[in-house]
Design a protein around this motif. Structure first.
Motif, PDB file in Angstrom:
ATOM      1  N   ARG A 152      83.562  37.412  44.026  1.00  0.00           N
ATOM      2  CA  ARG A 152      83.655  37.309  42.565  1.00  0.00           C
ATOM      3  C   ARG A 152      84.348  36.255  42.080  1.00  0.00           C
ATOM      4  O   ARG A 152      83.793  35.633  40.918  1.00  0.00           O
ATOM      5  CB  ARG A 152      84.282  38.561  42.247  1.00  0.00           C
ATOM      6  CG  ARG A 152      84.717  38.863  40.401  1.00  0.00           C
ATOM      7  CD  ARG A 152      85.602  40.184  40.536  1.00  0.00           C
ATOM      8  NE  ARG A 152      86.652  40.220  41.173  1.00  0.00           N
ATOM      9  CZ  ARG A 152      87.663  41.188  41.080  1.00  0.00           C
ATOM     10  NH1 ARG A 152      87.257  42.202  40.398  1.00  0.00           N
ATOM     11  NH2 ARG A 152      88.804  41.040  41.646  1.00  0.00           N
ATOM     12  N   ARG A 163      83.099  32.964  39.678  1.00  0.00           N
ATOM     13  CA  ARG A 163      83.794  32.923  38.482  1.00  0.00           C
ATOM     14  C   ARG A 163      84.007  31.206  38.318  1.00  0.00           C
ATOM     15  O   ARG A 163      83.636  30.425  37.293  1.00  0.00           O
ATOM     16  CB  ARG A 163      85.112  33.552  38.091  1.00  0.00           C
ATOM     17  CG  ARG A 163      86.043  33.017  37.336  1.00  0.00           C
ATOM     18  CD  ARG A 163      86.970  33.990  37.163  1.00  0.00           C
ATOM     19  NE  ARG A 163      87.961  33.670  38.128  1.00  0.00           N
ATOM     20  CZ  ARG A 163      88.931  33.022  38.601  1.00  0.00           C
ATOM     21  NH1 ARG A 163      89.208  31.758  37.618  1.00  0.00           N
ATOM     22  NH2 ARG A 163      89.387  32.950  39.795  1.00  0.00           N
ATOM     23  N   GLU A 204      72.633  36.325  39.959  1.00  0.00           N
ATOM     24  CA  GLU A 204      73.841  35.344  39.658  1.00  0.00           C
ATOM     25  C   GLU A 204      73.117  34.040  39.667  1.00  0.00           C
ATOM     26  O   GLU A 204      73.612  33.175  38.534  1.00  0.00           O
ATOM     27  CB  GLU A 204      74.938  35.624  40.473  1.00  0.00           C
ATOM     28  CG  GLU A 204      76.218  34.921  40.376  1.00  0.00           C
ATOM     29  CD  GLU A 204      77.038  35.305  38.898  1.00  0.00           C
ATOM     30  OE1 GLU A 204      77.538  34.478  38.242  1.00  0.00           O
ATOM     31  OE2 GLU A 204      76.695  36.612  38.702  1.00  0.00           O
TER      32      GLU A 204
END
Length: 252
Positions: free
Chosen positions: A31, A35, A244
Motif C-alpha cells: 500500500r 502511494r 493499479e
C-alpha cells in the motif's frame, strides 16, 4: 536491445514495475509502495516531456526522483527494531505447518506461496529495522546496482558519507541474519517452515495478493547465501496489480 521510449507513457510503462519493487523494498508494504508511486506520477505529470525523455537516462531520473522523495518522507527513524522483529517471529518454539489454520485455508498449494511470502516479508522487515537513509544506501547499491559514487550524486550527498551509510547497512543486516537465518547458514535455527505458523497467527505474513510474483522453485533453492546482497537479490520482486498499474498511467 529495445528502443528508447518515445513518450512518457512508454517510459512509465517500462519503469513503473521496477519502481514499485524499489518502493516496496524501502517501505515494506504494498500500500505504501503504491502511494509513493502515485506521488511520483504526479511529479512526472508536471515535467517537460521532451526534457525528461532526452536527458540521457530517463529511467535513472525517475529512480532518483523516487529515492529523494522517499528519503525526505520516511524521516530518520527505522520502522521497527530488530528486537521487535524477534518478539514477533521468535517468541515461540518452531511449530509444524497446520493447513487447518485460518490463514492457510486448508489448501496445500498455499504452503509454497506462503513460505516465499514469509521469506520476502521477513527479509524486507529486516531492512525496515535500518534508518531510512542507511536502508536506502543498501537498496540503491546492493539491489539496484548503483555504484556509491552514482548513488551519492543522485542523493546530493558526499560519496564518503554515502559509503559510511552503506557499510553500516551491510554490517547491521549481516550481524542480525548471520546467527539466525537458515538462508544464510543451514546451521541456524530460524527456518521459514518452522516459523510460518507463528508468522501467520501474528498477522505478520498474509497470502500474496498476486501469485505472479512467486517463483515456481522452492523458497530455499540455491543453498545458503552468506553475502547478504546476494540473498536479497534472490528475492522475487513484488508485482503491482494490473488495475493499479492502469490507474497510474491514466492521463499520460
Amino acid at each position: 536491445m529495445s528502443s528508447p521510449p518515445q513518450t512518457v507513457r512508454e517510459l512509465l510503462t517500462q519503469e513503473l514495475p521496477n519502481l514499485y519493487a524499489f518502493a516496496y523494498q524501502m517501505c515494506g508494504a504494498r500500500r505504501d509502495a503504491a502511494r509513493f508511486l502515485e506521488e511520483l506520477t504526479q511529479q512526472v505529470a508536471k515535467l517537460d516531456d521532451q526534457k525528461l525523455l532526452h536527458d540521457g537516462d530517463p529511467a535513472r531520473t525517475l529512480l532518483g526522483m523516487m529515492a529523494r522523495t522517499m528519503e525526505e518522507n520516511l524521516g530518520r527513524r527505522s520502522d521497527h527494531s530488530f528486537e521487535s522483529l524477534d518478539n514477533v517471529l521468535r517468541s515461540d518454539i518452531t511449530r509444524p505447518i497446520d493447513l487447518s489454520n485460518v490463514g492457510m485455508g486448508d489448501d496445500p498449494t498455499k504452503v509454497h506461496l506462503m513460505l516465499w511470502e514469509l521469506k520476502r516479508t521477513c527479509l524486507t522487515s529486516v531492512l525496515g529495522c535500518l534508518p531510512p537513509g542507511v536502508r536506502l544506501s543498501f537498496v540503491l547499491t546492493d539491489l539496484a546496482g548503483l555504484s556509491p559514487s552514482e548513488a551519492a550524486e543522485m542523493l546530493g550527498i558526499k560519496e564518503s558519507a554515502y559509503r559510511v551509510r552503506l557499510t553500516r547497512a551491510r554490517k547491521r543486516i549481516e550481524d542480525y541474519l548471520a546467527p539466525r537465518c537458515y538462508h544464510v547458514d543451514r546451521e541456524n535455527p530460524c527456518t521459514c517452515t518452522g516459523r510460518l505458523m507463528i508468522a501467520v497467527d501474528a498477522g505478520f505474513v498474509k497470502p500474496p495478493t498476486n501469485n505472479a510474483d512467486i517463483p515456481h522453485e522452492p523458497h530455499d533453492t540455491g543453498g545458503p547465501q552468506r553475502d547478504v546482497g546476494s540473498l536479497y537479490r534472490g528475492l522475487p520482486n513484488v508485482v503491482m496489480g494490473q488495475g493499479e498499474f492502469t490507474r497510474l498511467l491514466e492521463g499520460f
